[in-house]
Design a protein around this motif. Structure first.
Motif, mmCIF file in Angstrom:
data_model
loop_
_atom_site.group_PDB
_atom_site.id
_atom_site.type_symbol
_atom_site.label_atom_id
_atom_site.label_comp_id
_atom_site.label_asym_id
_atom_site.label_seq_id
_atom_site.Cartn_x
_atom_site.Cartn_y
_atom_site.Cartn_z
ATOM 1 N N GLU A 23 1.807 9.801 1.548
ATOM 2 C CA GLU A 23 0.831 10.123 2.949
ATOM 3 C C GLU A 23 -0.407 11.161 2.395
ATOM 4 O OE1 GLU A 23 2.686 10.931 6.609
ATOM 5 O OE2 GLU A 23 3.848 9.155 6.478
ATOM 6 N N ARG A 24 0.132 12.235 1.976
ATOM 7 C CA ARG A 24 -0.840 13.390 1.582
ATOM 8 C C ARG A 24 -1.644 12.675 0.413
ATOM 9 N NH1 ARG A 24 3.789 16.546 1.624
ATOM 10 N NH2 ARG A 24 4.037 18.151 3.387
ATOM 11 N N MET A 25 -1.187 12.070 -0.472
ATOM 12 C CA MET A 25 -1.765 11.460 -1.803
ATOM 13 C C MET A 25 -2.835 10.403 -1.152
ATOM 14 S SD MET A 25 -0.166 9.512 -5.230
ATOM 15 C CE MET A 25 -1.297 8.770 -6.347
ATOM 16 N N GLY A 26 -2.414 9.572 -0.330
ATOM 17 C CA GLY A 26 -3.169 8.368 0.167
ATOM 18 C C GLY A 26 -4.346 9.116 1.136
ATOM 19 N N ASN A 140 0.755 3.253 1.554
ATOM 20 C CA ASN A 140 0.359 1.944 0.815
ATOM 21 C C ASN A 140 -0.949 2.243 -0.034
ATOM 22 O OD1 ASN A 140 2.364 -0.186 1.964
ATOM 23 N ND2 ASN A 140 1.443 0.485 3.661
ATOM 24 N N ARG A 141 -1.790 2.888 0.258
ATOM 25 C CA ARG A 141 -3.045 3.259 -0.565
ATOM 26 C C ARG A 141 -2.457 3.967 -1.957
ATOM 27 N NH1 ARG A 141 -5.546 5.554 3.133
ATOM 28 N NH2 ARG A 141 -7.334 3.710 3.353
ATOM 29 N N ALA A 142 -1.361 4.865 -1.611
ATOM 30 C CA ALA A 142 -1.114 5.684 -2.664
ATOM 31 C C ALA A 142 -0.275 4.811 -3.574
ATOM 32 C CB ALA A 142 -0.322 6.935 -2.260
ATOM 33 N N LEU A 143 0.695 3.894 -3.042
ATOM 34 C CA LEU A 143 1.385 3.009 -3.881
ATOM 35 C C LEU A 143 0.540 2.047 -4.670
ATOM 36 C CD1 LEU A 143 4.234 2.102 -1.185
ATOM 37 C CD2 LEU A 143 4.629 3.504 -3.421
ATOM 38 N N LEU A 167 2.102 -7.364 -3.930
ATOM 39 C CA LEU A 167 3.165 -6.904 -2.843
ATOM 40 C C LEU A 167 2.897 -5.731 -2.012
ATOM 41 C CD1 LEU A 167 6.146 -7.700 -2.845
ATOM 42 C CD2 LEU A 167 6.675 -5.827 -4.435
ATOM 43 N N VAL A 168 1.899 -4.833 -2.405
ATOM 44 C CA VAL A 168 1.782 -3.695 -1.620
ATOM 45 C C VAL A 168 0.758 -3.952 -0.463
ATOM 46 C CG1 VAL A 168 0.813 -1.374 -1.825
ATOM 47 C CG2 VAL A 168 2.146 -1.947 -3.492
ATOM 48 N N SER A 169 -0.058 -5.041 -0.972
ATOM 49 C CA SER A 169 -1.149 -5.678 0.015
ATOM 50 C C SER A 169 -0.309 -6.291 1.299
ATOM 51 C CB SER A 169 -2.241 -6.446 -0.614
ATOM 52 O OG SER A 169 -2.916 -5.553 -1.711
ATOM 53 N N LEU A 170 0.612 -7.139 0.808
ATOM 54 C CA LEU A 170 1.481 -7.766 1.754
ATOM 55 C C LEU A 170 2.170 -6.971 2.696
ATOM 56 C CD1 LEU A 170 2.404 -10.890 -0.568
ATOM 57 C CD2 LEU A 170 1.004 -11.057 1.629
ATOM 58 N N ARG A 171 2.505 -5.800 1.971
ATOM 59 C CA ARG A 171 3.698 -4.989 2.766
ATOM 60 C C ARG A 171 2.516 -4.223 3.675
ATOM 61 N NH1 ARG A 171 4.546 0.705 2.052
ATOM 62 N NH2 ARG A 171 6.704 1.492 2.259
ATOM 63 N N THR A 172 1.286 -3.962 3.392
ATOM 64 C CA THR A 172 0.591 -3.287 4.187
ATOM 65 C C THR A 172 0.387 -4.151 5.422
ATOM 66 O OG1 THR A 172 -0.530 -2.006 2.495
ATOM 67 C CG2 THR A 172 -1.913 -2.180 4.487
ATOM 68 N N VAL A 173 0.020 -5.572 5.439
ATOM 69 C CA VAL A 173 -0.289 -6.421 6.316
ATOM 70 C C VAL A 173 0.768 -6.509 7.237
ATOM 71 C CG1 VAL A 173 -0.759 -8.749 6.862
ATOM 72 C CG2 VAL A 173 -2.014 -7.642 5.233
ATOM 73 N N TYR A 174 1.939 -6.530 6.836
ATOM 74 C CA TYR A 174 3.133 -6.739 7.568
ATOM 75 C C TYR A 174 3.430 -5.609 8.370
ATOM 76 C CZ TYR A 174 5.002 -11.221 5.709
ATOM 77 O OH TYR A 174 5.090 -12.496 5.460
ATOM 78 N N GLN A 175 3.333 -4.223 7.886
ATOM 79 C CA GLN A 175 3.516 -3.083 8.691
ATOM 80 C C GLN A 175 2.517 -2.851 9.515
ATOM 81 O OE1 GLN A 175 3.923 -0.114 5.683
ATOM 82 N NE2 GLN A 175 6.127 -0.064 5.672
ATOM 83 N N LEU A 176 1.183 -3.019 9.287
ATOM 84 C CA LEU A 176 0.261 -2.686 10.362
ATOM 85 C C LEU A 176 0.318 -3.570 11.389
ATOM 86 C CD1 LEU A 176 -2.809 -1.904 7.996
ATOM 87 C CD2 LEU A 176 -1.443 -0.408 9.512
#
Length: 358
Positions: A23-26, A140-143, A167-176
């Motif tokens: 979160e800090r890195m993102g 997810n931005r950091a990942l 994979l990270v983009s899909l994870r972002t969509v599902y989580q949000l």
């Protein structure tokens, strides 16, 4: 039981530590992007629309595979089309991308319950829900940005980077979607997730892929030139690729004119420099691409457009300047009006004095 409890606590502690640092890195990456990029207003996607374009991830994944395999990819495709119907090939590709979406969905479901705020998500107000969504977006931005490290692997890293970013983009969509109480589930959820990605501006992915592919080819050329010499390697590259032949001949001609022996050039420092360049390019582009996905997902799932775009469109400093300027203008107008009234009163008094003398 005690050992299992201790192990579970240890895993939760490591997970919490990792999430906090992501979160800090993102947040730092988001701040840097805000300073260097232009403010964007993202549009919500009407999920469930049957007519939508194909997402660029699919196209770029196939291109990365082609660049990795080289001529073999074209050969395999040529023979495969004679044996396997095109419809079967398309269904196989669709199935592979659906499995990636399911993997991202499972990943998001494993991670989200560990967020202490998510357990009480039904009672969160809009501001609290937005704060949670921002933290998850920063993770997810950091990942996604870390995925740029695959540039160290050359051309194989190009394919790995594309799949990781997907994979990270899909994870972002599902989580949000889950945070805003609009979860995407089942086959329809997979379709909607890819539909959202298709509506994000991912055109920079093509730029990134072209740059990384060029660096990968250049590194491969330099690796081969270590043993066969740069002159011979340029000649072989020109014979293999007619589009490159002209440029290879020009490099050879210029080197001859200025008296440089290409085979005597020390290429070791260039070979070390290229992977670092690939990492920087990959990380930079990945941070910009995931921003597009986050922005469109926020605009789609958040209850208010103002909340969804607050981080991107908020420019309180400019607003303060505008308000201050407006207040100053109002004050000046008021002073002018006051001056006019004073002058009028002065003129009236002088007129009365003249009338008295008369």
């Amino acid at each position: 039981m005690a050992k299992r409890s201790t192990l579970s606590k240890g895993i939760n502690t490591v997970g919490s530590f990792t999430r906090n640092n992501l979160e800090r890195m993102g947040a730092m990456i988001d701040s840097m992007n805000a300073k260097t990029g232009k403010p964007r207003q993202y549009k919500a996607v009407n999920l469930g629309d049957e007519d939508y374009q194909q997402d660029l991830f699919r196209e770029q994944t196939l291109k990365a595979t082609q660049q990795l395999l080289g001529p073999r990819f074209a050969t395999y495709g040529k023979y495969a089309k004679k044996v396997v119907p095109n419809s079967f090939f398309q269904s196989t590709v669709d199935g592979a991308f659906a499995q990636l979406a399911n993997l991202a969905s499972n990943w998001s479901q494993i991670d989200l319950p560990d967020e202490h705020r998510f357990a009480n998500i039904a009672n969160l107000d809009d501001a609290e829900r937005y704060a949670l969504a921002t933290d998850i977006a920063n993770q997810n931005r950091a990942l996604a940005t870390i995925g740029g490290l695959t540039g160290l692997a050359g051309l194989p890293g190009l394919l790995a980077d594309t799949l990781w970013l997907l994979l990270v983009s899909l994870r972002t969509v599902y989580q949000l979607g889950a945070v805003y109480n609009k979860p995407l589930t089942g086959k329809q959820g997979v379709k909607m997730a890819y539909e959202l990605l298709a509506n994000a501006d991912l055109s920079k992915m093509q730029e990134k892929q072209a740059l990384l592919a060029g660096i990968g080819i250049g590194k491969s050329l330099l690796d081969n030139a270590q043993s066969s010499g740069l002159h011979n390697e340029l000649k072989n590259l020109g014979l293999k690729n007619k589009n490159v032949n002209f440029y290879a001949e020009q490099v050879d001609s210029i080197a001859s004119q200025v008296g440089i022996d290409l085979d005597q050039i020390n290429l070791s420092w260039i070979r070390r420099f290229l992977p670092a360049t690939a990492v920087i390019i990959g990380m930079r582009y990945n941070s910009q691409l995931i921003d597009e996905v986050i922005g469109v997902a926020q605009a789609t799932f958040a209850p208010e457009a103002k909340l969804a775009n607050r981080v991107i469109t908020d420019d309180s400093g400019s607003e303060a300047k505008v308000n201050k300027t407006a207040d100053n203008d109002k004050q000046k107008d008021a002073e002018k009006e006051s001056g006019k009234d004073t002058d009028n009163n002065k003129d009236t008094a002088e007129e009365r004095v003249r009338q008295g003398y008369r």
